[in-house]
Motif scaffolding. Structure first.
Motif, short mmCIF file in Angstrom:
data_model
loop_
_atom_site.label_atom_id
_atom_site.label_comp_id
_atom_site.label_asym_id
_atom_site.label_seq_id
_atom_site.Cartn_x
_atom_site.Cartn_y
_atom_site.Cartn_z
N SER A 1 6.83 14.08 2.88
CA SER A 1 5.97 15.22 2.63
C SER A 1 5.09 15.44 3.85
CB SER A 1 5.07 14.97 1.40
OG SER A 1 4.17 16.04 1.20
N GLY A 2 4.68 16.67 4.05
CA GLY A 2 3.81 16.96 5.18
C GLY A 2 3.11 18.29 5.00
N SER A 3 2.06 18.49 5.77
CA SER A 3 1.34 19.76 5.77
C SER A 3 1.14 20.19 7.21
CB SER A 3 -0.03 19.62 5.08
OG SER A 3 0.12 19.23 3.74
N GLY A 4 1.15 21.50 7.41
CA GLY A 4 0.95 22.00 8.77
C GLY A 4 0.89 23.50 8.77
N GLN A 5 0.62 24.04 9.96
CA GLN A 5 0.57 25.49 10.10
C GLN A 5 1.01 25.88 11.50
OE1 GLN A 5 -3.51 26.60 9.45
NE2 GLN A 5 -4.24 25.65 11.32
N GLY A 6 1.48 27.11 11.63
CA GLY A 6 1.93 27.58 12.94
C GLY A 6 0.75 27.86 13.85
N ASN A 7 0.88 27.47 15.11
CA ASN A 7 -0.20 27.71 16.07
C ASN A 7 -0.10 29.13 16.60
OD1 ASN A 7 -1.14 25.10 15.87
ND2 ASN A 7 0.21 24.34 17.47
N GLN B 1 12.37 12.53 12.18
CA GLN B 1 12.88 13.76 12.77
C GLN B 1 12.24 14.94 12.04
OE1 GLN B 1 15.35 14.52 15.33
NE2 GLN B 1 14.54 16.58 14.96
N ILE B 2 11.57 15.82 12.78
CA ILE B 2 10.86 16.95 12.17
C ILE B 2 11.49 18.24 12.67
CG2 ILE B 2 8.62 18.07 11.87
CD1 ILE B 2 7.39 15.31 12.71
N SER B 3 11.99 19.05 11.73
CA SER B 3 12.54 20.36 12.09
C SER B 3 11.47 21.42 11.92
CB SER B 3 13.76 20.70 11.23
OG SER B 3 13.39 20.86 9.88
N ASN B 4 11.53 22.45 12.75
CA ASN B 4 10.51 23.49 12.75
C ASN B 4 11.14 24.82 12.34
OD1 ASN B 4 8.44 25.27 13.28
ND2 ASN B 4 7.94 24.43 15.27
N PRO B 5 10.73 25.41 11.19
CA PRO B 5 11.37 26.63 10.72
C PRO B 5 10.83 27.91 11.34
CG PRO B 5 9.73 25.94 9.14
CD PRO B 5 9.72 24.91 10.24
N ILE B 6 9.81 27.81 12.20
CA ILE B 6 9.22 29.00 12.81
C ILE B 6 9.48 28.98 14.31
CG2 ILE B 6 7.45 29.22 11.04
CD1 ILE B 6 5.47 27.92 12.87
N ASN B 7 9.40 30.15 14.91
CA ASN B 7 9.71 30.28 16.34
C ASN B 7 8.48 30.10 17.21
OD1 ASN B 7 12.48 30.84 15.91
ND2 ASN B 7 11.98 32.97 15.40
N LYS B 8 7.64 29.19 16.83
CA LYS B 8 6.47 28.82 17.63
C LYS B 8 6.08 27.42 17.24
CE LYS B 8 3.48 31.31 14.36
NZ LYS B 8 2.46 32.38 14.21
N SER B 9 5.16 26.83 17.99
CA SER B 9 4.80 25.45 17.74
C SER B 9 4.16 25.29 16.36
CB SER B 9 3.86 24.93 18.83
OG SER B 9 2.66 25.69 18.85
N LEU B 10 4.36 24.11 15.78
CA LEU B 10 3.88 23.78 14.44
C LEU B 10 2.85 22.67 14.57
CD1 LEU B 10 4.36 24.20 11.33
CD2 LEU B 10 6.03 22.34 11.50
N SER B 11 1.70 22.86 13.95
CA SER B 11 0.62 21.87 14.01
C SER B 11 0.56 21.12 12.69
CB SER B 11 -0.71 22.56 14.29
OG SER B 11 -1.77 21.63 14.38
N LEU B 12 0.97 19.84 12.69
CA LEU B 12 1.00 19.04 11.47
C LEU B 12 -0.33 18.32 11.27
CD1 LEU B 12 4.55 17.38 11.57
CD2 LEU B 12 3.86 19.59 10.67
N THR B 13 -0.78 18.32 10.01
CA THR B 13 -2.03 17.63 9.67
C THR B 13 -1.81 16.52 8.66
OG1 THR B 13 -2.44 19.34 8.00
CG2 THR B 13 -3.46 19.65 10.15
N ASN B 14 -0.56 16.31 8.26
CA ASN B 14 -0.25 15.22 7.35
C ASN B 14 1.23 14.91 7.38
OD1 ASN B 14 0.74 15.00 4.07
ND2 ASN B 14 -0.54 13.40 4.92
N LEU B 15 1.56 13.60 7.36
CA LEU B 15 2.92 13.11 7.21
C LEU B 15 2.88 11.94 6.24
CD1 LEU B 15 4.35 13.03 10.87
CD2 LEU B 15 5.17 14.47 9.00
#
Length: 378
Positions: A372-378, A278-292
């Protein structure tokens, strides 16, 4: 005294004269400050690239040292280094450089290690000096034991970006070449201040282990290169070494998204279960994950196992990491892997190893998982 028209001439008050003198002194001082700011003292700045190097015992590391004139400095600059570990010889080519006003020159520091140089990371200070003028810069040298052909280590992902106070997780795969013994892991150098590292399992008797790097809110932001070493003894008792490098980026502007999951049902020796994260998103736009990444952080035994003193540790379990596509897009509302239409075959899995030891202590045990994970907002 009288004026021409016969009226008494007025004297200028002494106080007024004193005020004029003070004003003149003040203006004079301000002019001196302005002149000083427009004429900075001659000096030099020293830079080094790369700032850190990692070599095996007996190898050499080369650093490019750049010296720049400031404030109109000109003249010869002598270069020196301090902090090189025992058995390492450091030499500059050239040893001295000459600068004209406003110019830049470079030299090379060659640090040659010996087969007996102790393994570890050492801070180095590189200094340029010309009379009373000097400048310095810091670097580091990591010396590794000579690499073995008995086994090798590969780490994924090669870089994780998290905010200070979060935990980064890396998966290490162990490839063995006629080597069956346990391999112990450690971080030889590169951890940022306040961070701690934990491998699970450690030592590894199988083909994988997981590294968790826990940082604190006070850990400094920036990029750290972590040097990981695996150590094992061959049949003759001789120590063998293998290495891997990973990068940890601490960025206070990154918003930490949450990952959660649990093992469905119970595990028995030789079985595994997939985790629908289950992945929660703290920003109000889509999140692009590059690592889980997932790791077994701890095991809580049931009361019977504790009473009977039956062992069960993270070493009894293994994790198969997420193998789905990247980037993985998570909508603003968050979601699960199944909801994101990721095939179950690509989900991470937690399995219980089937070993020759008594594993009754793992019956009914509860696993604590770290994510752990890494990502950025699109």
């Amino acid at each position: 005294m009288h004026d021409q028209d016969g009226r008494p001439r007025r004297r200028k008050p002494a106080v007024f004269k004193a005020a004029l003198i003070s004003l003149a002194l003040l203006l004079g001082s301000a002019g001196a400050l302005i002149a000083a700011s427009n004429n900075p003292k001659p000096g030099i700045t020293v830079q080094v690239s790369p700032a850190s190097q990692s070599v095996q015992q007996g190898q050499s590391a080369a650093y490019t040292v750049t010296v720049t004139s400031t404030g109109g400095f000109s003249g010869p600059v002598n270069l020196a280094s301090a902090g090189l570990p025992a058995g390492v010889s450091g030499s500059f080519t050239p040893q001295s450089i000459t600068l004209a006003s406003g110019t830049t020159a470079t030299a090379t520091l060659n640090a040659a290690t010996a087969p007996t140089t102790p393994a570890g990371t050492s801070p180095i200070t590189i200094t340029g000096t010309s009379g009373k003028v000097s400048g310095n810069v810091n670097a580091s040298l990591t010396v590794n034991y000579k690499m073995t052909s008995a086994f090798s280590v590969a780490a994924t992902p090669d870089s994780v970006t998290i905010p200070p106070g979060a935990t980064a997780v890396y998966s290490l795969q162990l490839a063995r070449n006629n080597f069956s013994g346990p391999v112990s892991f450690s971080v030889l150098g590169g951890l940022p201040a306040g961070a701690t590292a934990q491998f699970s399992p450690n030592p590894a008797t199988g083909s994988s282990t997981t590294l968790q790097v826990a940082t604190t809110a006070a850990s400094p932001t920036g990029t750290s290169n972590l040097y990981l070493v695996g150590t094992g003894k061959d049949a003759s008792g001789k120590a063998q070494y293998a290495y891997a490098n990973v990068q940890l980026v601490l960025d206070s502007t990154v918003k930490q998204f949450a990952i959660a999951g649990k093992v469905p049902g119970t595990l028995s020796p030789g079985t595994s279960a997939a985790l629908d994260l289950q992945i929660s998103n703290p920003i109000n736009k889509s999140l692009s994950l590059t690592n889980l990444s997932v790791a077994v952080a701890g095991v809580t035994r049931n009361a019977d196992a504790v009473a009977r003193n039956l062992a069960c540790t993270p070493a009894d379990f293994a994790v198969t990491q997420y193998s789905g596509p990247y980037p993985l897009t998570v909508p603003a509302a968050g979601g699960t892997l199944s909801g994101l239409r990721v095939a179950q075959s690509a989900w991470p899995r937690v399995g219980m190893l089937d070993t020759s030891a008594n594993q009754d202590g793992c019956k009914g045990a509860t696993l604590q998982l770290a994510y752990s994970g890494s990502g950025q907002g699109n």
